[in-house]
Design an enzyme around this catalytic site. Sequence first.
Site, PDB file in Angstrom:
ATOM      1  N   TRP A   1       0.820  -1.214   0.000  1.00 49.46           N
ATOM      2  CA  TRP A   1       0.000   0.000   0.000  1.00 49.46           C
ATOM      3  C   TRP A   1       0.850   1.258   0.000  1.00 49.46           C
ATOM      4  O   TRP A   1       0.533   2.239  -0.675  1.00 49.46           O
ATOM      5  CB  TRP A   1      -0.997  -0.012   1.159  1.00 49.46           C
ATOM      6  CG  TRP A   1      -2.085  -1.012   0.921  1.00 49.46           C
ATOM      7  CD1 TRP A   1      -2.338  -2.141   1.636  1.00 49.46           C
ATOM      8  CD2 TRP A   1      -3.052  -1.001  -0.152  1.00 49.46           C
ATOM      9  NE1 TRP A   1      -3.394  -2.835   1.081  1.00 49.46           N
ATOM     10  CE2 TRP A   1      -3.851  -2.154  -0.017  1.00 49.46           C
ATOM     11  CE3 TRP A   1      -3.312  -0.133  -1.222  1.00 49.46           C
ATOM     12  CZ2 TRP A   1      -4.886  -2.460  -0.891  1.00 49.46           C
ATOM     13  CZ3 TRP A   1      -4.347  -0.441  -2.101  1.00 49.46           C
ATOM     14  CH2 TRP A   1      -5.124  -1.586  -1.935  1.00 49.46           C
TER      15      TRP A   1
ATOM     16  N   LYS B   1     -12.626  -1.709   5.955  1.00 51.69           N
ATOM     17  CA  LYS B   1     -11.891  -2.722   6.687  1.00 51.69           C
ATOM     18  C   LYS B   1     -12.457  -2.836   8.102  1.00 51.69           C
ATOM     19  O   LYS B   1     -12.792  -3.901   8.566  1.00 51.69           O
ATOM     20  CB  LYS B   1     -10.397  -2.379   6.762  1.00 51.69           C
ATOM     21  CG  LYS B   1      -9.785  -1.962   5.416  1.00 51.69           C
ATOM     22  CD  LYS B   1      -9.512  -3.155   4.492  1.00 51.69           C
ATOM     23  CE  LYS B   1      -9.263  -2.752   3.043  1.00 51.69           C
ATOM     24  NZ  LYS B   1      -8.120  -1.924   2.786  1.00 51.69           N
TER      25      LYS B   1
ATOM     26  N   ASP C   1      -1.927   6.809   6.142  1.00 52.28           N
ATOM     27  CA  ASP C   1      -2.976   5.946   5.614  1.00 52.28           C
ATOM     28  C   ASP C   1      -3.275   4.927   6.704  1.00 52.28           C
ATOM     29  O   ASP C   1      -2.463   4.047   6.991  1.00 52.28           O
ATOM     30  CB  ASP C   1      -2.472   5.256   4.334  1.00 52.28           C
ATOM     31  CG  ASP C   1      -3.457   4.209   3.803  1.00 52.28           C
ATOM     32  OD1 ASP C   1      -4.559   4.074   4.375  1.00 52.28           O
ATOM     33  OD2 ASP C   1      -3.112   3.531   2.815  1.00 52.28           O
TER      34      ASP C   1
HETATM   35  C1  LIG Z   1      -7.559  -1.357   1.397  1.00 51.43           C
HETATM   36  C2  LIG Z   1      -6.463  -0.381   1.546  1.00 51.43           C
HETATM   37  C3  LIG Z   1      -6.300   0.698   0.657  1.00 51.43           C
HETATM   38  C4  LIG Z   1      -7.195   0.897  -0.547  1.00 51.43           C
HETATM   39  O1  LIG Z   1      -8.444   1.279  -0.141  1.00 51.43           O
HETATM   40  P1  LIG Z   1      -9.583   1.637  -1.196  1.00 51.43           P
HETATM   41  O2  LIG Z   1     -10.636   2.170  -0.302  1.00 51.43           O
HETATM   42  O3  LIG Z   1      -9.939   0.381  -1.890  1.00 51.43           O
HETATM   43  O4  LIG Z   1      -9.054   2.664  -2.107  1.00 51.43           O
HETATM   44  C5  LIG Z   1      -5.282   1.581   0.893  1.00 51.43           C
HETATM   45  N1  LIG Z   1      -4.448   1.440   1.939  1.00 51.43           N
HETATM   46  C6  LIG Z   1      -4.558   0.412   2.801  1.00 51.43           C
HETATM   47  C7  LIG Z   1      -3.607   0.315   3.939  1.00 51.43           C
HETATM   48  C8  LIG Z   1      -5.572  -0.525   2.639  1.00 51.43           C
HETATM   49  O5  LIG Z   1      -5.699  -1.534   3.504  1.00 51.43           O
END
Ligand SMILES: *Cc1c(COP(=O)(O)O)cnc(C)c1O
Length: 358
Positions: free
Chosen positions: A100, A193, A169
């Site tokens: 990521w 998540k 993030d």
């Molecule tokens: C799932 C995830 C993303 C992507 O998320 P989207 O909402 O599908 O754009 C980005 N960073 C991390 C750490 C993730 O787990």
Amino acid sequence: RVVNFSAGPSMLPLPVLEEVRGEIVDYRSTGMSMIEMSHRSGPYESVHHGAVTLIRELFAVPAEFEVLFIQGGATMQFGMVPMNLLTGSSAGAYVDTGAWATKAFGDAAHHGDVYEAWSGRDIGYTRVPEAAALSLRGDTRYVHITSNETIGGIQYRAWPDVAVPLVADMSSDLFSRSIPWELFDVVYGGVQKNLAPAGLALVFVRRSTLEHTQRNLASYFRYDVHASKSSMYNTPPVFPIYVLEKVLRWIRDCGGLSAMEAGANARADLLYRTIDESGGFYVNPVDAASRSSMNAVFRLSDRSLEPQFITAASERGMVGLKGHRSDGGCRASMYNAMPLAGVEALRQLMIDFKDAAG
Ligand SMILES: *Cc1c(COP(=O)(O)O)cnc(C)c1O
């Protein structure tokens, strides 16, 4: 229902789903559902603002942060962060901890001067760095980190305290623990998540940051526009926000963020203990200090047994344990809605499967 270890979208608290089911045809005697009415209506506005209030209360968000609802997931924030923050000649530093972080860096490179401050590539992404290991340039506006690498299963258990504001993030560990807000200028994450159905990112932006963001952007990409309209500049993603508000009330009723954190640690401790006590039958490749409390990755030392293990799990009602398509192996995602009993069932399976393989 199954025990759902999916990495995302992922399981939601059953009482929340049941409440949605009860309201989906006729929301509180309005004669329609929440997803059919105007987002300017009283019922929706009260859900929208109620969700923001609960977020502030439960996540202890300081008054100097805006709480924004933005579509496009975390992925759109990979672009919005540099678009908004990299004004003038400043640069963004990126910490490469895995899949990521790499995506965030790749997107940011389209929108500003960015560089890698550290990379775990050569050590197989088995740990996060110490703050002292980051090499930062003098013109750095922010340091971007990925608090939990959902695919690689590593997490910052201690935050890097550097002289520059952090941008994080937190897609896969939002609302699983409290954070030291003073270190951050922006915190963002997709909700699918740990919190709600897909379609929404939560974005926390320090108010002083908004005074210096880039204005020469299409309006939807501007943090200041979302902030000035309380995330109702255009039609917000009503359904995820509606469910989010219920999940937040569920978190509050469970005891708030400290209860989420205690639950996450209990689940993770149990699973990693099972791996560590297996005499090498199950292997987790991550440095102990960087092990994720949300996503535990593991392999069977005899990899040829992995498909059988996944099948044995599904026979006991456990799904979503297959590792990410890029990494293979197994991964158990254990977000807020996962009860300890789910991980206890997985532990029992791991013990029984190992004994049977004998
Ligand atoms: C799932 C995830 C993303 C992507 O998320 P989207 O909402 O599908 O754009 C980005 N960073 C991390 C750490 C993730 O787990």
